[in-house]
Design a protein around this motif. Structure first.
Motif, PDB file in Angstrom:
ATOM      1  N   LEU A  10      -2.684 -11.213   5.340  1.00 19.56           N
ATOM      2  CA  LEU A  10      -3.202 -12.536   5.683  1.00 19.56           C
ATOM      3  C   LEU A  10      -3.992 -12.480   6.995  1.00 19.56           C
ATOM      4  CD1 LEU A  10      -3.373 -15.591   5.271  1.00 19.56           C
ATOM      5  CD2 LEU A  10      -1.153 -15.797   6.420  1.00 19.56           C
ATOM      6  N   ALA A  11      -3.453 -11.774   7.989  1.00 22.03           N
ATOM      7  CA  ALA A  11      -4.152 -11.667   9.268  1.00 22.03           C
ATOM      8  C   ALA A  11      -5.490 -10.956   9.104  1.00 22.03           C
ATOM      9  CB  ALA A  11      -3.272 -10.926  10.273  1.00 22.03           C
ATOM     10  N   ALA A  12      -5.507  -9.874   8.324  1.00 23.85           N
ATOM     11  CA  ALA A  12      -6.752  -9.132   8.103  1.00 23.85           C
ATOM     12  C   ALA A  12      -7.777  -9.989   7.377  1.00 23.85           C
ATOM     13  CB  ALA A  12      -6.466  -7.856   7.307  1.00 23.85           C
ATOM     14  N   ALA A  17     -12.700 -13.643   7.350  1.00 26.86           N
ATOM     15  CA  ALA A  17     -13.284 -14.977   7.194  1.00 26.86           C
ATOM     16  C   ALA A  17     -13.904 -15.452   8.504  1.00 26.86           C
ATOM     17  CB  ALA A  17     -12.214 -15.966   6.712  1.00 26.86           C
ATOM     18  N   VAL A  18     -13.232 -15.175   9.615  1.00 30.62           N
ATOM     19  CA  VAL A  18     -13.765 -15.573  10.924  1.00 30.62           C
ATOM     20  C   VAL A  18     -15.056 -14.812  11.222  1.00 30.62           C
ATOM     21  CG1 VAL A  18     -13.332 -15.483  13.406  1.00 30.62           C
ATOM     22  CG2 VAL A  18     -11.545 -16.291  11.869  1.00 30.62           C
ATOM     23  N   SER A  19     -15.132 -13.548  10.816  1.00 32.49           N
ATOM     24  CA  SER A  19     -16.352 -12.766  11.062  1.00 32.49           C
ATOM     25  C   SER A  19     -17.553 -13.377  10.353  1.00 32.49           C
ATOM     26  CB  SER A  19     -16.148 -11.319  10.620  1.00 32.49           C
ATOM     27  OG  SER A  19     -16.104 -11.204   9.205  1.00 32.49           O
ATOM     28  N   ASN A  55     -14.347  -4.587   8.221  1.00 36.15           N
ATOM     29  CA  ASN A  55     -13.539  -3.968   7.168  1.00 36.15           C
ATOM     30  C   ASN A  55     -13.199  -2.527   7.502  1.00 36.15           C
ATOM     31  OD1 ASN A  55     -12.865  -5.402   4.447  1.00 36.15           O
ATOM     32  ND2 ASN A  55     -14.832  -6.259   5.040  1.00 36.15           N
ATOM     33  N   VAL A  56     -14.181  -1.801   8.004  1.00 37.08           N
ATOM     34  CA  VAL A  56     -13.933  -0.402   8.372  1.00 37.08           C
ATOM     35  C   VAL A  56     -12.933  -0.312   9.522  1.00 37.08           C
ATOM     36  CG1 VAL A  56     -14.989   1.681   9.316  1.00 37.08           C
ATOM     37  CG2 VAL A  56     -16.175   0.392   7.543  1.00 37.08           C
ATOM     38  N   GLN A 126     -15.118  -2.626   0.111  1.00 39.03           N
ATOM     39  CA  GLN A 126     -13.665  -2.754   0.153  1.00 39.03           C
ATOM     40  C   GLN A 126     -12.999  -1.665  -0.681  1.00 39.03           C
ATOM     41  OE1 GLN A 126     -11.964  -6.995   0.570  1.00 39.03           O
ATOM     42  NE2 GLN A 126     -13.594  -7.200  -0.937  1.00 39.03           N
ATOM     43  N   CYS A 127     -13.592  -1.375  -1.841  1.00 35.08           N
ATOM     44  CA  CYS A 127     -13.051  -0.297  -2.684  1.00 35.08           C
ATOM     45  C   CYS A 127     -13.122   1.036  -1.960  1.00 35.08           C
ATOM     46  CB  CYS A 127     -13.824  -0.219  -3.998  1.00 35.08           C
ATOM     47  SG  CYS A 127     -13.615  -1.629  -5.101  1.00 35.08           S
ATOM     48  N   LEU A 128     -14.229   1.285  -1.286  1.00 35.89           N
ATOM     49  CA  LEU A 128     -14.395   2.552  -0.568  1.00 35.89           C
ATOM     50  C   LEU A 128     -13.413   2.668   0.586  1.00 35.89           C
ATOM     51  CD1 LEU A 128     -18.297   2.734  -0.541  1.00 35.89           C
ATOM     52  CD2 LEU A 128     -16.748   4.195  -1.838  1.00 35.89           C
ATOM     53  N   CYS A 129     -13.199   1.573   1.305  1.00 38.43           N
ATOM     54  CA  CYS A 129     -12.257   1.600   2.422  1.00 38.43           C
ATOM     55  C   CYS A 129     -10.829   1.823   1.940  1.00 38.43           C
ATOM     56  CB  CYS A 129     -12.339   0.302   3.212  1.00 38.43           C
ATOM     57  SG  CYS A 129     -13.847   0.116   4.200  1.00 38.43           S
ATOM     58  N   LEU A 130     -10.466   1.168   0.853  1.00 38.48           N
ATOM     59  CA  LEU A 130      -9.080   1.210   0.394  1.00 38.48           C
ATOM     60  C   LEU A 130      -8.787   2.404  -0.509  1.00 38.48           C
ATOM     61  CD1 LEU A 130      -6.400  -0.357   0.487  1.00 38.48           C
ATOM     62  CD2 LEU A 130      -7.136  -1.569  -1.573  1.00 38.48           C
ATOM     63  N   LEU A 131      -9.727   2.722  -1.397  1.00 40.35           N
ATOM     64  CA  LEU A 131      -9.479   3.741  -2.425  1.00 40.35           C
ATOM     65  C   LEU A 131     -10.304   5.006  -2.245  1.00 40.35           C
ATOM     66  CD1 LEU A 131      -9.571   1.277  -5.458  1.00 40.35           C
ATOM     67  CD2 LEU A 131      -7.531   2.081  -4.228  1.00 40.35           C
ATOM     68  N   GLY A 132     -11.339   4.920  -1.413  1.00 37.33           N
ATOM     69  CA  GLY A 132     -12.212   6.062  -1.246  1.00 37.33           C
ATOM     70  C   GLY A 132     -13.163   6.211  -2.425  1.00 37.33           C
ATOM     71  N   PRO A 133     -13.966   7.268  -2.437  1.00 38.79           N
ATOM     72  CA  PRO A 133     -14.918   7.483  -3.546  1.00 38.79           C
ATOM     73  C   PRO A 133     -14.222   8.052  -4.772  1.00 38.79           C
ATOM     74  CG  PRO A 133     -15.112   9.247  -1.950  1.00 38.79           C
ATOM     75  CD  PRO A 133     -14.096   8.294  -1.380  1.00 38.79           C
ATOM     76  N   ASN A 134     -13.318   7.276  -5.324  1.00 37.16           N
ATOM     77  CA  ASN A 134     -12.506   7.701  -6.469  1.00 37.16           C
ATOM     78  C   ASN A 134     -12.673   6.681  -7.590  1.00 37.16           C
ATOM     79  OD1 ASN A 134     -10.555   8.482  -8.307  1.00 37.16           O
ATOM     80  ND2 ASN A 134      -8.979   8.857  -6.778  1.00 37.16           N
ATOM     81  N   ILE A 135     -13.561   6.971  -8.518  1.00 37.84           N
ATOM     82  CA  ILE A 135     -13.858   6.019  -9.591  1.00 37.84           C
ATOM     83  C   ILE A 135     -12.636   5.756 -10.454  1.00 37.84           C
ATOM     84  CG2 ILE A 135     -15.293   5.591 -11.628  1.00 37.84           C
ATOM     85  CD1 ILE A 135     -16.790   5.402  -9.024  1.00 37.84           C
ATOM     86  N   GLN A 136     -11.826   6.766 -10.691  1.00 36.56           N
ATOM     87  CA  GLN A 136     -10.627   6.566 -11.512  1.00 36.56           C
ATOM     88  C   GLN A 136      -9.672   5.567 -10.866  1.00 36.56           C
ATOM     89  OE1 GLN A 136      -8.988  10.488 -12.131  1.00 36.56           O
ATOM     90  NE2 GLN A 136     -10.410  10.945 -13.805  1.00 36.56           N
TER      91      GLN A 136
END
Length: 219
Positions: A10-12, A17-19, A55-56, A126-136
């Motif tokens: 929630l804080a993140a 949203a503030v940004s 995000n980063v 967001q996908c790249l930050c959380l999951l990396g370059p992993n399409i699967q």
């Protein structure tokens, strides 16, 4: 499910949203004549950069997908370069999809591409930050019951809300209201932005409400 993890989410999300709010009002203190509608392309750039940067930073600080294995410096560089390539490919793909949905092919190329960059920032980054370059891993997260953490559930919700917001934002464009915000791609980019912000707020609330059902068993 730990309540602390939901509070961190929630804080993140609130910071993101503030940004966006700051990206809409902050540059007016430094750039003459800046406004979301009047200088929309500038706002698209500022909003994309601010959301991407935050995000980063949040990913590096909170480390929601921290791996127990230590990776070498060469591996980190290779991962970073892959992420950059994936993000650029996402911008090109979104650009092509937007054109297929009726955006001008030759005219307003800059506007369309910057809108694609904004969509990629709300979704692919967001996908790249959380999951990396992993399409699967991406396919797993966006499949039914594929999320394995509160962060992945939030990723699902915010990405879907961003795309739906952009889609709904296209509805007023062909109407003969003759409003300034009907100029391409203002209504679509604003729709995507409002959708993303709605997703940021909805995600932790929905996860908290359904926390007893969300077990996030590892696969």
């Amino acid at each position: 499910m730990r309540e602390a993890e939901i509070r961190r989410l929630l804080a993140a999300n609130l910071l993101c949203a503030v940004s966006i709010v700051l990206a809409a009002v902050g540059p007016a203190f430094f750039l003459d004549g800046f406004s979301v509608l009047g200088t929309h392309l500038t706002w698209l750039c500022v909003c994309s950069v601010s959301v991407a940067t935050l995000n980063v930073i949040l990913h590096l600080v909170l480390k929601p997908s921290q791996s127990p294995k230590r990776s070498s410096f060469a591996h980190k560089i290779s991962r970073f370069l892959k992420c950059c390539i994936y993000f650029f490919m996402s911008c090109i793909l979104f650009h092509a999809i937007i054109v297929l949905y009726g955006a001008p092919l030759i005219e307003s190329v800059t506007e369309t591409f910057l809108f694609a960059v904004l969509l990629s920032t709300f979704t692919t980054l967001q996908c790249l930050c959380l999951l990396g370059p992993n399409i699967q891993a991406w396919i797993r997260v966006f499949s039914k019951n594929g999320a394995m953490s509160v962060w992945e559930s939030s990723l699902q919700i915010t990405s879907v809300c961003s795309i739906l917001g952009a889609w709904f934002g296209a509805f007023p464009i062909p109407l003969d209201w003759d409003r300034p915000w009907q100029v391409w791609p203002i209504s679509c980019s604003l729709g995507a932005t409002f959708g993303y912000m709605a997703g940021l707020i909805i995600a932790p609330l929905w996860i908290h409400w359904n926390r007893k059902q969300l077990t996030y068993k590892s696969r």
